[in-house]
Motif scaffolding. Sequence first.
Motif, PDB file in Angstrom:
ATOM      1  N   GLN A 250      40.699  45.293  56.562  1.00  0.00           N
ATOM      2  CA  GLN A 250      41.799  46.070  56.655  1.00  0.00           C
ATOM      3  C   GLN A 250      43.161  45.283  57.454  1.00  0.00           C
ATOM      4  OE1 GLN A 250      40.111  49.277  58.949  1.00  0.00           O
ATOM      5  NE2 GLN A 250      39.634  50.634  57.051  1.00  0.00           N
ATOM      6  N   LEU A 251      42.705  44.522  58.132  1.00  0.00           N
ATOM      7  CA  LEU A 251      43.685  43.687  58.918  1.00  0.00           C
ATOM      8  C   LEU A 251      44.467  42.774  57.902  1.00  0.00           C
ATOM      9  CD1 LEU A 251      41.852  42.795  62.273  1.00  0.00           C
ATOM     10  CD2 LEU A 251      43.757  44.344  62.035  1.00  0.00           C
ATOM     11  N   LEU A 252      43.678  42.363  57.220  1.00  0.00           N
ATOM     12  CA  LEU A 252      43.949  41.160  56.151  1.00  0.00           C
ATOM     13  C   LEU A 252      44.984  42.203  55.123  1.00  0.00           C
ATOM     14  CD1 LEU A 252      43.848  38.301  54.802  1.00  0.00           C
ATOM     15  CD2 LEU A 252      42.054  39.027  53.492  1.00  0.00           C
ATOM     16  N   GLU A 253      44.724  43.258  54.827  1.00  0.00           N
ATOM     17  CA  GLU A 253      45.229  44.112  53.780  1.00  0.00           C
ATOM     18  C   GLU A 253      46.546  44.450  54.210  1.00  0.00           C
ATOM     19  OE1 GLU A 253      43.241  47.669  52.700  1.00  0.00           O
ATOM     20  OE2 GLU A 253      41.950  46.531  51.179  1.00  0.00           O
ATOM     21  N   GLY A 254      46.693  44.294  55.600  1.00  0.00           N
ATOM     22  CA  GLY A 254      48.101  44.753  56.249  1.00  0.00           C
ATOM     23  C   GLY A 254      49.083  43.709  56.532  1.00  0.00           C
ATOM     24  N   LEU A 255      48.793  42.482  56.016  1.00  0.00           N
ATOM     25  CA  LEU A 255      49.787  41.032  56.034  1.00  0.00           C
ATOM     26  C   LEU A 255      50.762  41.648  55.151  1.00  0.00           C
ATOM     27  CD1 LEU A 255      47.236  38.212  56.599  1.00  0.00           C
ATOM     28  CD2 LEU A 255      48.589  39.712  58.305  1.00  0.00           C
ATOM     29  N   THR A 256      52.100  40.990  55.378  1.00  0.00           N
ATOM     30  CA  THR A 256      53.246  41.043  54.453  1.00  0.00           C
ATOM     31  C   THR A 256      53.471  39.470  54.377  1.00  0.00           C
ATOM     32  OG1 THR A 256      54.659  41.466  56.144  1.00  0.00           O
ATOM     33  CG2 THR A 256      53.869  43.228  54.556  1.00  0.00           C
ATOM     34  N   LEU A 257      52.929  38.547  53.331  1.00  0.00           N
ATOM     35  CA  LEU A 257      52.947  37.200  53.654  1.00  0.00           C
ATOM     36  C   LEU A 257      53.455  36.544  52.129  1.00  0.00           C
ATOM     37  CD1 LEU A 257      52.850  34.787  55.897  1.00  0.00           C
ATOM     38  CD2 LEU A 257      50.549  34.771  55.059  1.00  0.00           C
ATOM     39  N   PRO A 258      54.374  35.780  51.951  1.00  0.00           N
ATOM     40  CA  PRO A 258      54.554  35.110  50.531  1.00  0.00           C
ATOM     41  C   PRO A 258      53.448  34.346  50.089  1.00  0.00           C
ATOM     42  CG  PRO A 258      55.993  34.115  52.330  1.00  0.00           C
ATOM     43  CD  PRO A 258      55.441  35.326  52.921  1.00  0.00           C
ATOM     44  N   GLU A 259      53.364  34.058  48.973  1.00  0.00           N
ATOM     45  CA  GLU A 259      52.552  33.033  48.366  1.00  0.00           C
ATOM     46  C   GLU A 259      53.165  31.980  48.619  1.00  0.00           C
ATOM     47  OE1 GLU A 259      49.406  33.452  47.502  1.00  0.00           O
ATOM     48  OE2 GLU A 259      49.461  35.610  46.998  1.00  0.00           O
ATOM     49  N   ALA A 261      51.053  31.220  51.238  1.00  0.00           N
ATOM     50  CA  ALA A 261      50.490  31.373  52.175  1.00  0.00           C
ATOM     51  C   ALA A 261      49.545  32.520  52.552  1.00  0.00           C
ATOM     52  CB  ALA A 261      51.533  31.373  53.433  1.00  0.00           C
ATOM     53  N   LEU A 262      49.852  33.446  51.634  1.00  0.00           N
ATOM     54  CA  LEU A 262      48.810  34.497  51.594  1.00  0.00           C
ATOM     55  C   LEU A 262      47.460  34.248  50.822  1.00  0.00           C
ATOM     56  CD1 LEU A 262      48.295  37.682  52.174  1.00  0.00           C
ATOM     57  CD2 LEU A 262      49.320  37.906  49.840  1.00  0.00           C
ATOM     58  N   ALA A 263      47.355  33.616  50.029  1.00  0.00           N
ATOM     59  CA  ALA A 263      46.302  33.127  49.465  1.00  0.00           C
ATOM     60  C   ALA A 263      45.507  32.137  50.300  1.00  0.00           C
ATOM     61  CB  ALA A 263      46.640  32.027  48.126  1.00  0.00           C
ATOM     62  N   GLU A 264      46.131  31.390  51.123  1.00  0.00           N
ATOM     63  CA  GLU A 264      45.504  30.297  51.912  1.00  0.00           C
ATOM     64  C   GLU A 264      44.788  31.273  53.213  1.00  0.00           C
ATOM     65  OE1 GLU A 264      48.312  27.774  53.530  1.00  0.00           O
ATOM     66  OE2 GLU A 264      48.682  27.043  51.632  1.00  0.00           O
ATOM     67  N   VAL A 265      45.455  32.118  53.922  1.00  0.00           N
ATOM     68  CA  VAL A 265      44.938  32.967  54.903  1.00  0.00           C
ATOM     69  C   VAL A 265      43.997  33.953  54.331  1.00  0.00           C
ATOM     70  CG1 VAL A 265      45.351  35.108  56.140  1.00  0.00           C
ATOM     71  CG2 VAL A 265      47.158  33.314  56.150  1.00  0.00           C
ATOM     72  N   THR A 266      44.021  34.498  53.107  1.00  0.00           N
ATOM     73  CA  THR A 266      42.828  35.178  52.478  1.00  0.00           C
ATOM     74  C   THR A 266      41.598  34.478  52.203  1.00  0.00           C
ATOM     75  OG1 THR A 266      44.585  36.593  51.320  1.00  0.00           O
ATOM     76  CG2 THR A 266      42.138  36.507  50.454  1.00  0.00           C
ATOM     77  N   GLY A 267      41.803  33.073  51.733  1.00  0.00           N
ATOM     78  CA  GLY A 267      40.891  32.269  51.544  1.00  0.00           C
ATOM     79  C   GLY A 267      40.048  31.845  52.938  1.00  0.00           C
ATOM     80  N   VAL A 268      40.737  31.660  53.954  1.00  0.00           N
ATOM     81  CA  VAL A 268      39.995  31.542  55.201  1.00  0.00           C
ATOM     82  C   VAL A 268      39.406  32.876  55.794  1.00  0.00           C
ATOM     83  CG1 VAL A 268      40.457  31.007  57.615  1.00  0.00           C
ATOM     84  CG2 VAL A 268      41.756  29.858  55.881  1.00  0.00           C
ATOM     85  N   VAL A 269      40.103  33.856  55.705  1.00  0.00           N
ATOM     86  CA  VAL A 269      39.294  35.214  56.289  1.00  0.00           C
ATOM     87  C   VAL A 269      38.212  35.712  55.174  1.00  0.00           C
ATOM     88  CG1 VAL A 269      39.731  37.752  56.616  1.00  0.00           C
ATOM     89  CG2 VAL A 269      41.477  36.116  57.318  1.00  0.00           C
ATOM     90  N   HIS A 270      38.290  35.361  53.992  1.00  0.00           N
ATOM     91  CA  HIS A 270      37.255  35.788  53.132  1.00  0.00           C
ATOM     92  C   HIS A 270      36.124  34.955  53.475  1.00  0.00           C
ATOM     93  CE1 HIS A 270      39.478  38.515  49.863  1.00  0.00           C
ATOM     94  NE2 HIS A 270      39.432  38.969  50.912  1.00  0.00           N
TER      95      HIS A 270
END
Length: 563
Positions: A250-259, A261-270
């Motif tokens: 849920q915290l990850l879904e709440g992010l507003t981040l451009p690509e 960077a979003l893919a990078e953050v998603t990869g780390v968190v996932h």
Amino acid sequence: MQHLRIDLSQGQAIDAADLKRTLALMAASMDARFVRAGTTLATAIDTIDRIIASIEGVTGALDESVAGIAVTGLKDVAAQLEALPVVQIEREADMARIGTASRVLRDHVMDMRQALRVLHIYGMNIKIAASGEAAFVGFVNDMGQRLAAGEEHLEGFLAKLKELSTSVGSVQQAGRLLAAEAKKILPAVPQRLTRDADALHGHLGDVAAMAREVSEIARTVQGRVATMLGALQVGDSTRQRVEHVVSGLQLLEGLTLPEPALAEVTGVVHHLLAAQLEASSVDFDRDAARLVASLKALQPDTNALLTLVEDDAGRNGRPFLAQIDEAVGEIPVITGQLQEADHRSAAMLDLIAETVDELTGRLAHLQRVQFNVQDIATNTRLLCRRHGDLGKAVSVVAGEVDIYAHSLGNAMRGIGAPIRELAEVNAALTAKRGDTVGGDMGTKLAQALGVIREGCQRTEMAVREGGDDARQLIDLLTTTGDEIGAELELGATMRQSAIVLAVSTLPQDLSEDALATLGTLLPQIAALYTMAQERDIHAANVPPCFVVASAVVEEDEDDDGLF
């Protein structure tokens, strides 16, 4: 930073869009499932308490301090029955002594009554010989009064002797009935009673041993179930860990981040959350499997518990007690007749004592009558000297009076010996009765039957209720094991979810936007954790620059010790 080894070929089994909803639903239902299992195990503990209470009811009814009295009572009754022939011989001998003494007494009393009647006649003769001389008539009238008093005491003598004779006959009749019944049961019944008493004593030991064994098994099972009840926390801990993963998504879904960077953050968190899910599934599978195995391991004990309750307390217990009940119930006739003979003997003892006292008192009165008559005869002869020829005629009759007065005295002296004989027999019978105080066969049998029947009722109850409880316990533990076994699929769901998350690409280098975002997001995720293991996994699966030692150190619970 660790790299998660997951088979990515299964990564499309759960769509990434449905992952959060799937995990949230699983976490929501997991707690309810394990709470239900906990309630079932708590019911199992209560069921074991009832089984123990049922068995303790049997041991309480057949406790050595209670049932031991029944054993002693049965043996005492057996000894009394075996001694019946000897007792009857002695009783008959005593009755013969009483009968002989009574007959001797009666013979002497009849002699005395005859003497008194003759003295009455001689009194009338004195009046006739004295031709109505007042002085002689006065002596005769006085003697007549004395003789009348003596006859009254003799009638009392005879009435008491008749009463005693009737009592002796009653005792002898009871003895004959008892002897006839004794021939039917001796020696078989007392021998069987002795065997039953020994068997009952042995059964008490068996019941005590069975109760200890049942209690030991039951308490062992109860202790293990209580431990498993604590081990069910695996459901609560797994639920929390899954909820933390859902919160992280849920915290990850709440992010507003451009690509990108979003893919990078998603990869780390996932990758981090996949590691958390994988570790949770491993721990859940291990602990749940151990819990199921522990429940199955209880089956031999619970089956043994059911067998003990049904066999030792039931088929081997109640029929045995029922057999003794039947055997003891077969001898009420002989015990009733024995009691009747004892009651009649007791009544006769009272009567003998009363007879001895009364006869002794009446004998003293008769002795005074005899002395008075002799005095009258002597005084009459002295008076005759003053009346010439008239006195001579009266003197002859007065001499006869003196002779019969002495005859009366001899008869009275003969009464003393049989009265003493009666007193001696009475003392001997009283002593024998004193030796058997508390030996009431009927009371002892009633006490023994009361204990045996109470034992029958308690064992029947233990079989009915304890057996039902033992079967219910087996069903409860089997049901719980099946339910927890079915929950093992939750581990597969967590592993599948971890695979879906691990499909995301883990970046080698992070952009400045990704680093900045992770600097805020990762501490937020770390703040969700409630267990030290989660923090350790977090530290091992985030970029090195984000590894921060936890300020809170929690002791990891060692669930292995629960089994």
